[in-house]
Design a protein around this motif. Structure first.
Motif, PDB file in Angstrom:
ATOM      1  N   ILE A  21       0.505  -1.180   0.513  1.00  0.00           N
ATOM      2  CA  ILE A  21       0.030   0.115  -0.625  1.00  0.00           C
ATOM      3  C   ILE A  21       0.747   1.086  -0.248  1.00  0.00           C
ATOM      4  O   ILE A  21       0.766   1.833  -0.909  1.00  0.00           O
ATOM      5  CB  ILE A  21      -1.106  -0.525   1.312  1.00  0.00           C
ATOM      6  CG1 ILE A  21      -1.564  -1.475   1.536  1.00  0.00           C
ATOM      7  CG2 ILE A  21      -1.850   1.435   1.389  1.00  0.00           C
ATOM      8  CD1 ILE A  21      -2.274  -0.682   2.731  1.00  0.00           C
ATOM      9  N   ALA A  22       1.792   1.528   0.956  1.00  0.00           N
ATOM     10  CA  ALA A  22       2.913   2.280   0.931  1.00  0.00           C
ATOM     11  C   ALA A  22       3.532   2.737  -0.229  1.00  0.00           C
ATOM     12  O   ALA A  22       3.681   3.789  -0.920  1.00  0.00           O
ATOM     13  CB  ALA A  22       4.111   2.274   1.935  1.00  0.00           C
ATOM     14  N   HIS A  23       3.993   1.945  -1.300  1.00  0.00           N
ATOM     15  CA  HIS A  23       4.581   1.580  -2.489  1.00  0.00           C
ATOM     16  C   HIS A  23       3.558   2.008  -2.904  1.00  0.00           C
ATOM     17  O   HIS A  23       4.082   3.116  -4.049  1.00  0.00           O
ATOM     18  CB  HIS A  23       4.817  -0.378  -3.451  1.00  0.00           C
ATOM     19  CG  HIS A  23       5.289   0.114  -4.470  1.00  0.00           C
ATOM     20  ND1 HIS A  23       6.592   0.900  -4.836  1.00  0.00           N
ATOM     21  CD2 HIS A  23       4.627  -0.231  -5.553  1.00  0.00           C
ATOM     22  CE1 HIS A  23       6.629   1.005  -6.494  1.00  0.00           C
ATOM     23  NE2 HIS A  23       5.954   0.539  -6.428  1.00  0.00           N
ATOM     24  N   CYS A  24       2.412   1.662  -3.003  1.00  0.00           N
ATOM     25  CA  CYS A  24       1.033   2.247  -4.128  1.00  0.00           C
ATOM     26  C   CYS A  24       0.882   4.114  -4.032  1.00  0.00           C
ATOM     27  O   CYS A  24       0.873   4.576  -4.830  1.00  0.00           O
ATOM     28  CB  CYS A  24      -0.174   1.829  -3.960  1.00  0.00           C
ATOM     29  SG  CYS A  24      -1.606   2.153  -4.910  1.00  0.00           S
ATOM     30  N   SER A  35     -10.603   6.940  -3.149  1.00  0.00           N
ATOM     31  CA  SER A  35     -11.239   6.100  -2.103  1.00  0.00           C
ATOM     32  C   SER A  35     -10.940   4.742  -1.667  1.00  0.00           C
ATOM     33  O   SER A  35      -9.830   4.755  -2.130  1.00  0.00           O
ATOM     34  CB  SER A  35     -13.188   5.461  -2.415  1.00  0.00           C
ATOM     35  OG  SER A  35     -12.936   3.932  -3.792  1.00  0.00           O
ATOM     36  N   ALA A  36     -11.021   4.164  -0.381  1.00  0.00           N
ATOM     37  CA  ALA A  36     -10.009   3.118   0.166  1.00  0.00           C
ATOM     38  C   ALA A  36     -10.256   1.761  -1.044  1.00  0.00           C
ATOM     39  O   ALA A  36      -9.441   1.598  -0.887  1.00  0.00           O
ATOM     40  CB  ALA A  36     -10.680   2.799   1.361  1.00  0.00           C
ATOM     41  N   ALA A  37     -11.854   1.804  -1.686  1.00  0.00           N
ATOM     42  CA  ALA A  37     -11.853   0.593  -2.374  1.00  0.00           C
ATOM     43  C   ALA A  37     -10.822   1.269  -3.735  1.00  0.00           C
ATOM     44  O   ALA A  37     -10.358  -0.157  -3.872  1.00  0.00           O
ATOM     45  CB  ALA A  37     -13.456   0.823  -2.592  1.00  0.00           C
ATOM     46  N   GLU A  38     -10.764   2.098  -4.349  1.00  0.00           N
ATOM     47  CA  GLU A  38      -9.707   2.492  -5.403  1.00  0.00           C
ATOM     48  C   GLU A  38      -8.240   2.349  -4.857  1.00  0.00           C
ATOM     49  O   GLU A  38      -7.466   1.304  -5.900  1.00  0.00           O
ATOM     50  CB  GLU A  38     -10.304   3.526  -6.054  1.00  0.00           C
ATOM     51  CG  GLU A  38     -11.693   4.174  -6.188  1.00  0.00           C
ATOM     52  CD  GLU A  38     -12.508   5.771  -6.577  1.00  0.00           C
ATOM     53  OE1 GLU A  38     -12.917   5.505  -7.822  1.00  0.00           O
ATOM     54  OE2 GLU A  38     -11.362   6.329  -6.191  1.00  0.00           O
ATOM     55  N   VAL A  39      -7.620   2.592  -3.809  1.00  0.00           N
ATOM     56  CA  VAL A  39      -7.004   2.661  -3.178  1.00  0.00           C
ATOM     57  C   VAL A  39      -6.295   1.342  -3.196  1.00  0.00           C
ATOM     58  O   VAL A  39      -4.994   0.544  -3.805  1.00  0.00           O
ATOM     59  CB  VAL A  39      -6.570   3.411  -2.366  1.00  0.00           C
ATOM     60  CG1 VAL A  39      -4.730   2.708  -1.168  1.00  0.00           C
ATOM     61  CG2 VAL A  39      -5.658   4.471  -2.086  1.00  0.00           C
ATOM     62  N   GLU A  49      -7.635  -1.114  -4.968  1.00  0.00           N
ATOM     63  CA  GLU A  49      -7.497  -1.990  -6.130  1.00  0.00           C
ATOM     64  C   GLU A  49      -6.715  -1.786  -7.087  1.00  0.00           C
ATOM     65  O   GLU A  49      -5.700  -2.565  -7.516  1.00  0.00           O
ATOM     66  CB  GLU A  49      -8.916  -1.332  -6.895  1.00  0.00           C
ATOM     67  CG  GLU A  49      -9.039  -2.435  -8.423  1.00  0.00           C
ATOM     68  CD  GLU A  49     -10.294  -1.647  -8.860  1.00  0.00           C
ATOM     69  OE1 GLU A  49     -10.180  -2.521 -10.121  1.00  0.00           O
ATOM     70  OE2 GLU A  49     -10.793  -0.859  -8.428  1.00  0.00           O
ATOM     71  N   LEU A  50      -5.760  -0.438  -6.448  1.00  0.00           N
ATOM     72  CA  LEU A  50      -4.319  -0.360  -7.231  1.00  0.00           C
ATOM     73  C   LEU A  50      -3.565  -1.508  -6.982  1.00  0.00           C
ATOM     74  O   LEU A  50      -2.406  -2.006  -7.242  1.00  0.00           O
ATOM     75  CB  LEU A  50      -3.973   1.487  -7.293  1.00  0.00           C
ATOM     76  CG  LEU A  50      -4.632   2.036  -7.910  1.00  0.00           C
ATOM     77  CD1 LEU A  50      -4.382   3.300  -7.263  1.00  0.00           C
ATOM     78  CD2 LEU A  50      -4.847   2.239  -8.920  1.00  0.00           C
TER      79      LEU A  50
END
Length: 279
Positions: free
Chosen positions: A25-28, A40-44, A46-47
């Motif tokens: 997540i940090a990398h994203c 949104s949290a959901a979009e993050v 998914e990424l």
């Protein structure tokens, strides 16, 4: 995003022990810092390829009440607005423009010449010099080693995994190597990280060229040199990591200018004698 904004964002993670999922997540966040503050949290999730609750737990681990608070903080740190595509650009042009942005961020990072100089001195002094790159990173290791061999007397490419890889690392250490250059790129092969662990056990100091300051390589490397990987096409673009590889090679040359000049002159004399090139 500027190098200063990247540094401010990375400060969010400083001193926090992240799980592998949280590291993703940090990398994203770093890779998509211009757009994440508006997702949104959901979009993050998914990424990053994780679950939405993982994003929430990540925000809490960083000391925030939840993802909305973290999103506001990222927005403050980066001052980012969603990037507007150039009018008329197609997806191929956007991918190339994203690579230009990756190179621009790399240029900003190179304002700190001390880290590059330190990496160059460490690698120049290693005899032999093992260069690790597995799977997608193998071509970068080979490209670097091709030119490095012109200025370094013993460059050893390690581009094949398996049980023999640890043997070759230990053999390099026994022959006198005290440093390893490693290319660690997504999707981060497990055998690459195992090799970095084995290298440290063998007494080698690891310099890692990787895609992010929060990549898994940071757990094993003495020096981490980040260069973003392009992700806008079906397969990753390695323009910035390849550029950084040549910058590191320049630092190796700068660390031993007399030896470098002598070896280059010897190569040119040999090439002329053998008529290697037509131009």
């Amino acid at each position: 995003m500027t190098a200063a904004a990247t540094d401010r964002l990375l400060d969010l993670f400083h001193g926090v022990r992240l799980t592998p999922t949280q590291r993703r997540i940090a990398h994203c966040l770093v890779q998509h810092a211009a757009t994440v503050p508006y997702l949104s949290a959901a979009e993050v999730a998914e990424l990053a390829g994780v679950s939405q609750p993982s994003v929430t737990r990540f925000a809490v681990a960083l000391g925030h009440d939840g993802y909305p608070a973290l999103r506001r903080r990222v927005r403050e740190l980066t001052g980012a607005a969603p990037a507007e595509p150039t009018a008329g650009d197609n997806e191929l042009q956007r991918a190339v423009r994203a690579e230009i942005g990756n190179l621009d961020r790399l240029a900003g990072q190179l304002a700190d010449r001390d880290r590059i100089a330190r990496a160059g001195a460490l690698l120049a002094a290693s005899r032999p010099l093992p260069v690790l790159g597995l799977r997608a990173a193998a071509p970068l290791a080979a490209y670097f080693a091709y030119f490095a061999a012109k200025v370094h007397p013993d460059v050893r490419v390690l581009d094949t995994g398996g049980s023999l890889l640890t043997d070759r690392l230990e053999q390099a250490a026994a022959a006198g190597a005290d440093a390893l250059l490693a290319f660690v790129l997504p999707r981060y092969p497990r055998e690459t990280l195992d090799a970095l662990h084995a290298a440290r056990d063998a007494g080698l100091r690891v310099v890692a060229i990787t895609d992010s300051p929060v990549s898994p390589a940071t757990d094993h490397a003495e020096l981490v040199l980040p260069a973003a990987v392009g992700t806008d096409l079906v397969f990753d673009l390695h323009t910035a990591p390849m550029t950084l590889a040549m910058v590191v090679l320049q630092a190796i040359c700068d660390a031993a200018p007399t030896d470098t000049q002598a070896r280059l002159e010897a190569f040119e004399a040999s090439a002329a004698r053998r008529q290697l090139f037509i131009g």
